[in-house]
Design a protein around this motif. Structure first.
Motif, PDB file in Angstrom:
ATOM      1  N   ASN A 153       2.085 -21.105 -24.623  1.00  0.00           N
ATOM      2  CA  ASN A 153       0.743 -21.328 -24.167  1.00  0.00           C
ATOM      3  C   ASN A 153       0.598 -22.871 -24.347  1.00  0.00           C
ATOM      4  O   ASN A 153       1.341 -23.540 -24.959  1.00  0.00           O
TER       5      ASN A 153
ATOM      6  N   THR B  45       1.361 -21.223 -19.953  1.00  0.00           N
ATOM      7  CA  THR B  45       0.017 -20.448 -19.674  1.00  0.00           C
ATOM      8  C   THR B  45      -1.210 -21.169 -20.163  1.00  0.00           C
ATOM      9  O   THR B  45      -1.127 -21.855 -21.155  1.00  0.00           O
ATOM     10  N   LEU B  46      -2.174 -21.109 -19.208  1.00  0.00           N
ATOM     11  CA  LEU B  46      -3.608 -21.869 -19.341  1.00  0.00           C
ATOM     12  C   LEU B  46      -4.658 -21.142 -19.464  1.00  0.00           C
ATOM     13  O   LEU B  46      -5.881 -21.421 -19.270  1.00  0.00           O
ATOM     14  N   GLY B  47      -4.392 -19.867 -20.292  1.00  0.00           N
ATOM     15  CA  GLY B  47      -5.725 -18.874 -20.367  1.00  0.00           C
ATOM     16  C   GLY B  47      -6.249 -18.686 -19.052  1.00  0.00           C
ATOM     17  O   GLY B  47      -5.430 -18.144 -18.151  1.00  0.00           O
ATOM     18  N   GLN B  48      -7.513 -18.656 -18.883  1.00  0.00           N
ATOM     19  CA  GLN B  48      -8.336 -18.257 -17.776  1.00  0.00           C
ATOM     20  C   GLN B  48      -8.019 -19.189 -16.512  1.00  0.00           C
ATOM     21  O   GLN B  48      -8.407 -18.743 -15.307  1.00  0.00           O
TER      22      GLN B  48
ATOM     23  N   GLY C 261      -5.098 -19.834 -15.503  1.00  0.00           N
ATOM     24  CA  GLY C 261      -3.632 -19.563 -14.965  1.00  0.00           C
ATOM     25  C   GLY C 261      -2.715 -20.199 -15.471  1.00  0.00           C
ATOM     26  O   GLY C 261      -2.416 -20.132 -16.702  1.00  0.00           O
ATOM     27  N   VAL C 262      -1.563 -20.489 -14.849  1.00  0.00           N
ATOM     28  CA  VAL C 262      -0.229 -20.954 -15.504  1.00  0.00           C
ATOM     29  C   VAL C 262       0.172 -22.286 -14.612  1.00  0.00           C
ATOM     30  O   VAL C 262      -0.125 -22.427 -13.244  1.00  0.00           O
TER      31      VAL C 262
ATOM     32  N   TYR D 256      -6.612 -14.383 -12.241  1.00  0.00           N
ATOM     33  CA  TYR D 256      -7.667 -13.689 -11.588  1.00  0.00           C
ATOM     34  C   TYR D 256      -9.134 -13.903 -12.264  1.00  0.00           C
ATOM     35  O   TYR D 256      -9.087 -13.846 -13.637  1.00  0.00           O
TER      36      TYR D 256
ATOM     37  N   ALA E 277     -13.679 -10.911 -19.184  1.00  0.00           N
ATOM     38  CA  ALA E 277     -12.646 -10.531 -20.262  1.00  0.00           C
ATOM     39  C   ALA E 277     -13.240 -10.033 -21.347  1.00  0.00           C
ATOM     40  O   ALA E 277     -14.434 -10.487 -21.754  1.00  0.00           O
TER      41      ALA E 277
ATOM     42  N   ALA F 135      -3.007 -11.330 -24.346  1.00  0.00           N
ATOM     43  CA  ALA F 135      -3.046 -11.823 -22.908  1.00  0.00           C
ATOM     44  C   ALA F 135      -1.555 -12.335 -22.583  1.00  0.00           C
ATOM     45  O   ALA F 135      -0.991 -11.963 -21.611  1.00  0.00           O
ATOM     46  N   GLY F 136      -1.067 -13.257 -23.698  1.00  0.00           N
ATOM     47  CA  GLY F 136       0.292 -13.654 -23.357  1.00  0.00           C
ATOM     48  C   GLY F 136       1.204 -12.582 -23.488  1.00  0.00           C
ATOM     49  O   GLY F 136       2.086 -12.835 -22.508  1.00  0.00           O
TER      50      GLY F 136
ATOM     51  N   ASN G  45      -0.188 -12.869 -13.643  1.00  0.00           N
ATOM     52  CA  ASN G  45      -1.493 -13.283 -13.818  1.00  0.00           C
ATOM     53  C   ASN G  45      -2.413 -11.921 -13.733  1.00  0.00           C
ATOM     54  O   ASN G  45      -3.303 -11.827 -14.375  1.00  0.00           O
TER      55      ASN G  45
ATOM     56  N   ALA H 246      -1.959  -9.539 -16.717  1.00  0.00           N
ATOM     57  CA  ALA H 246      -2.760 -10.063 -17.996  1.00  0.00           C
ATOM     58  C   ALA H 246      -4.242 -10.003 -17.560  1.00  0.00           C
ATOM     59  O   ALA H 246      -4.873  -9.597 -18.459  1.00  0.00           O
TER      60      ALA H 246
HETATM   61  P1  ADP Z   1      -2.178 -16.437 -25.114  1.00  0.00           P
HETATM   62  O1  ADP Z   1      -2.740 -14.974 -25.367  1.00  0.00           O
HETATM   63  O2  ADP Z   1      -0.665 -16.462 -25.656  1.00  0.00           O
HETATM   64  O3  ADP Z   1      -2.951 -17.347 -25.805  1.00  0.00           O
HETATM   65  P2  ADP Z   1      -3.228 -17.339 -22.521  1.00  0.00           P
HETATM   66  O4  ADP Z   1      -4.547 -17.565 -23.188  1.00  0.00           O
HETATM   67  O5  ADP Z   1      -2.627 -18.701 -22.007  1.00  0.00           O
HETATM   68  O6  ADP Z   1      -1.910 -17.030 -23.838  1.00  0.00           O
HETATM   69  O7  ADP Z   1      -3.232 -16.296 -21.637  1.00  0.00           O
HETATM   70  C1  ADP Z   1      -2.031 -15.724 -20.927  1.00  0.00           C
HETATM   71  C2  ADP Z   1      -2.394 -15.393 -19.595  1.00  0.00           C
HETATM   72  O8  ADP Z   1      -3.282 -14.428 -19.496  1.00  0.00           O
HETATM   73  C3  ADP Z   1      -3.034 -16.552 -18.722  1.00  0.00           C
HETATM   74  O9  ADP Z   1      -2.039 -17.255 -18.078  1.00  0.00           O
HETATM   75  C4  ADP Z   1      -3.596 -15.859 -17.732  1.00  0.00           C
HETATM   76  O10 ADP Z   1      -2.822 -14.939 -16.643  1.00  0.00           O
HETATM   77  C5  ADP Z   1      -3.968 -14.287 -18.689  1.00  0.00           C
HETATM   78  N1  ADP Z   1      -5.593 -14.559 -18.818  1.00  0.00           N
HETATM   79  C6  ADP Z   1      -5.848 -15.077 -20.023  1.00  0.00           C
HETATM   80  N2  ADP Z   1      -7.334 -15.078 -20.531  1.00  0.00           N
HETATM   81  C7  ADP Z   1      -7.806 -14.754 -19.380  1.00  0.00           C
HETATM   82  C8  ADP Z   1      -9.107 -14.605 -18.703  1.00  0.00           C
HETATM   83  N3  ADP Z   1     -10.040 -14.849 -19.573  1.00  0.00           N
HETATM   84  N4  ADP Z   1      -9.120 -14.156 -17.316  1.00  0.00           N
HETATM   85  C9  ADP Z   1      -8.144 -13.636 -16.696  1.00  0.00           C
HETATM   86  N5  ADP Z   1      -7.047 -13.874 -17.088  1.00  0.00           N
HETATM   87  C10 ADP Z   1      -6.662 -14.494 -18.273  1.00  0.00           C
END
Ligand code: ADP
Length: 308
Positions: free
Chosen positions: A189, A225-228, A230-231, A245, A249, A255-256, A281, A284
């Motif tokens: 991430n 991975t970039l959280g909400q 995407g990637v 998407y 949440a 999520a990861g 995506n 997750a």
């Molecule tokens: P980690 O859980 O390891 O910190 P991320 O926060 O980058 O990883 O999230 C992993 C993946 O989960 C993202 O690339 C995305 O596909 C999905 N995801 C995370 N948060 C959200 C969100 N609020 N809404 C939609 N998808 C999410």
């Protein structure tokens, strides 16, 4: 329906999550009356294995358990999901891992103590007993939650056998250049990417720089991975961002793990990295709408319906 999936191995941790919700987190020496207690399967490796299995992959899950009641939580979950338990390892001396999680129900802040237990004691000999399994796999997915020596050895086994290795760099810790040189696809991430590369991933240009750092170590493909958002994907030849998407949440823990399991399942089906990231995506996004980690992983029908 034709079964096109290739066999995959997920190697990683199992811990039982013991979660208490409380009006406030206790100070040192304080006892607080909590409100809710929940216990269930967890651990990054196990979450990812379950996510891939529920998404339709032919997964063999390798983890290490103690000989205790917590081990039964792993085995019962795997049996209920019709997962193969035949390659699970056991310790006679160390307990099954557990995570003590306290959540402040007002602020959602948490405090966690993880005792990795048995899954932190995987020996070289045990890894060597997995050679045949790894050799029959199209992909090996692993993380950094079991003892590092076991990760290095299983990755080396896969690499020698020409099996593609996906490394999810959680929980983040320093990794050797030797290990990185054997990785086909790395999936940090943003925070992990920054800690590993020293480059703050706050723009696409910065992500390009972080990817270049991984490439210089011999990693073949980079996915951050970039959280909400995407990637970010970079194969060296092609790069870009696949958006997440949009969902409401409720719990982004795991999520990861959901993402990595989905990615593995899609790649094993023969999807390219871009299609696989979109599938992951979606998986997750479904998982963050439910509370929990292992239990929040969606089944294939839910993913297909969500993407349709
Ligand atoms: P980690 O859980 O390891 O910190 P991320 O926060 O980058 O990883 O999230 C992993 C993946 O989960 C993202 O690339 C995305 O596909 C999905 N995801 C995370 N948060 C959200 C969100 N609020 N809404 C939609 N998808 C999410």
């Amino acid at each position: 329906m034709e079964h096109m999936e290739k066999k995959v191995t997920v190697f990683g941790s199992f811990v039982v999550d013991l979660m208490a919700r409380t009006p406030h987190l206790p100070a040192a020496g304080e006892t607080v009356k909590g409100t809710v207690f929940k216990m269930g399967p967890g651990g990054k490796g196990f979450n990812q294995g379950v996510a891939a299995h529920k998404a339709g992959a032919d997964v063999t899950m390798v983890t290490k358990l103690g000989q205790d009641a917590f081990a039964d939580i792993a085995l019962n979950t795997m049996n209920e999901l019709h997962m193969d338990t035949g390659r699970v390892l056991y310790s006679d001396t160390t307990e099954t891992g557990c995570a003590l999680i306290m959540v402040d129900e007002n602020s959602s802040q948490n405090e966690i103590v993880v005792i990795l237990g048995a899954c932190n004691t995987i020996t070289d000999q045990e890894v060597d007993s997995l050679e045949d399994l790894v050799g029959q796999s199209e992909y090996l997915l692993t993380q950094l939650e079991t003892n590092v020596s076991s990760v290095e050895r299983i990755v080396d086994t896969a690499y020698r056998k020409g099996v593609k290795v996906i490394l999810n760099t959680a929980p983040v810790q320093p990794v050797s250049d030797e290990l990185l040189g054997k990785i086909d696809l790395i999936t940090p991430n943003e925070v992990e990417a920054e800690i590993l590369t020293g480059i703050r991933v706050d723009s696409e240009e910065a992500a390009d720089k972080a990817a270049d750092w991984f490439f210089s170590k011999g990693v073949k493909n980079v996915l951050i991975t970039l959280g909400q958002r995407g990637v970010y994907i970079n194969t060296g030849e092609k790069k870009g961002i696949i958006p997440a998407y949009k969902v409401d949440a409720v719990d982004t823990t795991g999520a990861g793990d959901a993402f990595n399991g989905g990615l593995l399942a899609a790649l094993a089906e023969g999807k390219d990295l871009w299609e696989a990231a979109d599938f992951a995506n979606a998986l997750a996004a479904l998982s963050v709408q439910k509370i929990g980690t292992t239990p929040s992983m969606p089944v294939r029908e839910e993913i297909d319906a969500f993407m349709a």
